[in-house]
Design a protein around this motif. Structure first.
Motif, mmCIF file in Angstrom:
data_model
loop_
_atom_site.group_PDB
_atom_site.id
_atom_site.type_symbol
_atom_site.label_atom_id
_atom_site.label_comp_id
_atom_site.label_asym_id
_atom_site.label_seq_id
_atom_site.Cartn_x
_atom_site.Cartn_y
_atom_site.Cartn_z
ATOM 1 N N LEU A 295 0.848 -1.234 -0.142
ATOM 2 C CA LEU A 295 -0.076 -0.027 0.056
ATOM 3 C C LEU A 295 0.929 1.182 -0.038
ATOM 4 C CD1 LEU A 295 -2.766 -1.049 2.520
ATOM 5 C CD2 LEU A 295 -2.940 -1.152 0.047
ATOM 6 N N GLY A 296 2.134 1.109 0.462
ATOM 7 C CA GLY A 296 2.884 2.224 0.717
ATOM 8 C C GLY A 296 2.627 3.193 1.747
ATOM 9 N N THR A 297 1.888 2.816 2.562
ATOM 10 C CA THR A 297 1.326 3.466 3.958
ATOM 11 C C THR A 297 2.616 3.602 4.836
ATOM 12 O OG1 THR A 297 -0.701 2.499 3.750
ATOM 13 C CG2 THR A 297 -0.258 3.696 5.721
ATOM 14 N N VAL A 298 2.970 4.594 5.519
ATOM 15 C CA VAL A 298 4.124 4.902 5.932
ATOM 16 C C VAL A 298 3.815 5.593 7.681
ATOM 17 C CG1 VAL A 298 5.453 5.848 3.895
ATOM 18 C CG2 VAL A 298 4.367 7.430 5.128
ATOM 19 N N TYR A 299 4.919 4.983 8.523
ATOM 20 C CA TYR A 299 4.689 5.552 9.863
ATOM 21 C C TYR A 299 5.811 5.977 10.297
ATOM 22 C CZ TYR A 299 0.560 2.394 9.243
ATOM 23 O OH TYR A 299 -0.446 1.821 8.581
ATOM 24 N N TYR A 300 5.903 6.834 11.125
ATOM 25 C CA TYR A 300 7.291 7.614 11.955
ATOM 26 C C TYR A 300 7.014 7.682 13.453
ATOM 27 C CZ TYR A 300 8.092 8.897 6.989
ATOM 28 O OH TYR A 300 8.102 8.909 5.621
ATOM 29 N N THR A 301 8.240 7.614 14.057
ATOM 30 C CA THR A 301 8.244 8.077 15.215
ATOM 31 C C THR A 301 8.030 9.596 15.416
ATOM 32 O OG1 THR A 301 9.070 7.520 17.562
ATOM 33 C CG2 THR A 301 10.772 8.221 15.802
ATOM 34 N N GLY A 302 7.588 10.135 16.628
ATOM 35 C CA GLY A 302 7.413 11.591 16.479
ATOM 36 C C GLY A 302 8.550 12.208 16.423
ATOM 37 N N SER A 303 9.791 11.810 16.844
ATOM 38 C CA SER A 303 11.137 12.659 16.936
ATOM 39 C C SER A 303 11.632 12.853 15.587
ATOM 40 C CB SER A 303 12.080 12.278 17.845
ATOM 41 O OG SER A 303 12.417 10.533 17.181
ATOM 42 N N VAL A 304 11.280 12.059 14.696
ATOM 43 C CA VAL A 304 11.688 12.001 13.094
ATOM 44 C C VAL A 304 10.562 12.510 11.938
ATOM 45 C CG1 VAL A 304 13.240 10.088 13.645
ATOM 46 C CG2 VAL A 304 11.253 9.702 12.305
ATOM 47 N N LYS A 305 9.308 12.950 12.571
ATOM 48 C CA LYS A 305 8.249 13.149 11.541
ATOM 49 C C LYS A 305 8.905 14.666 11.069
ATOM 50 C CE LYS A 305 4.222 11.128 13.082
ATOM 51 N NZ LYS A 305 2.916 11.133 13.863
ATOM 52 N N GLY A 306 8.835 14.692 9.559
ATOM 53 C CA GLY A 306 9.144 16.002 9.060
ATOM 54 C C GLY A 306 10.552 16.157 8.695
ATOM 55 N N ARG A 307 11.373 15.191 8.984
ATOM 56 C CA ARG A 307 12.868 15.099 9.029
ATOM 57 C C ARG A 307 13.307 13.815 8.034
ATOM 58 N NH1 ARG A 307 16.589 14.781 12.635
ATOM 59 N NH2 ARG A 307 15.221 13.734 14.441
ATOM 60 N N PHE A 308 12.458 12.760 8.454
ATOM 61 C CA PHE A 308 12.995 11.532 7.728
ATOM 62 C C PHE A 308 11.831 10.983 6.760
ATOM 63 C CE2 PHE A 308 15.739 9.326 11.253
ATOM 64 C CZ PHE A 308 16.538 10.646 11.393
#
Length: 124
Positions: free
Chosen positions: A55-68
Motif C-alpha cells: 500500500l505504501g502506507t508510512v509511519y514514523y516515530t514522533g521525533s523524526v516526523k518531518g525530517r525522515f
C-alpha cells in the motif's frame, strides 16, 4: 533465506543528510511490512519508520516526523530512509527489518528478519 543488507551510514555534521538503503532478497516482499529501527549505546532498540510494502502506507516515530522519509523501490526490492536535518540525538546503529504480513508494528519482536545494521554518527 531472507537477506536484508543495509548501507549508507556514516559520519555527518548536525543539520546534514544521509540516505540509508536496505536491499531485500530471499522472498517476495510485496505483502510485507518493512521497518527501520535504531539502537543507541545503552538504550533499547526503537522504531523509527515503517512502510506497508503493497500500500505504501508510512509511519514514523514522533521525533523524526518531518525530517525522515521512508520509501521503497519495487523493482530494486529496496527500502530507503532519507534522513534530513540530522541531530546528535539521531546517532545510533540503524537496522532494517521485515515481517510477513503488511501491518507495521513499532515493536521489534514482531519482525522476523533483520539486517546487520549500519552506524550513523551525527556530530555537533
Amino acid at each position: 533465506q531472507v537477506q536484508l543488507v543495509e548501507s549508507g551510514g556514516g559520519l555527518v555534521q548536525a543539520g546534514g543528510s544521509l540516505r540509508l538503503s536496505c536491499a531485500a532478497s530471499g522472498r517476495t516482499f510485496s505483502n510485507d511490512a518493512m521497518g527501520w529501527f535504531r539502537q543507541a549505546p545503552g538504550k533499547e532498540r526503537e522504531f523509527v519508520a515503517g512502510i506497508n510494502w503493497s500500500l505504501g502506507t508510512v509511519y514514523y516515530t514522533g521525533s523524526v516526523k518531518g525530517r525522515f522519509t521512508i520509501s521503497r523501490d519495487n523493482v530494486k526490492t529496496t527500502v530507503y530512509l532519507q534522513m534530513n536535518s540530522l541531530k546528535p540525538a539521531d546517532t545510533a546503529v540503524y537496522y532494517c527489518a521485515a515481517r510477513a504480513g503488511g501491518t507495521v508494528f513499532r515493536i521489534p519482536k514482531f519482525y522476523d528478519s533483520w539486517g546487520q545494521g549500519t552506524q550513523v554518527t551525527v556530530s555537533s
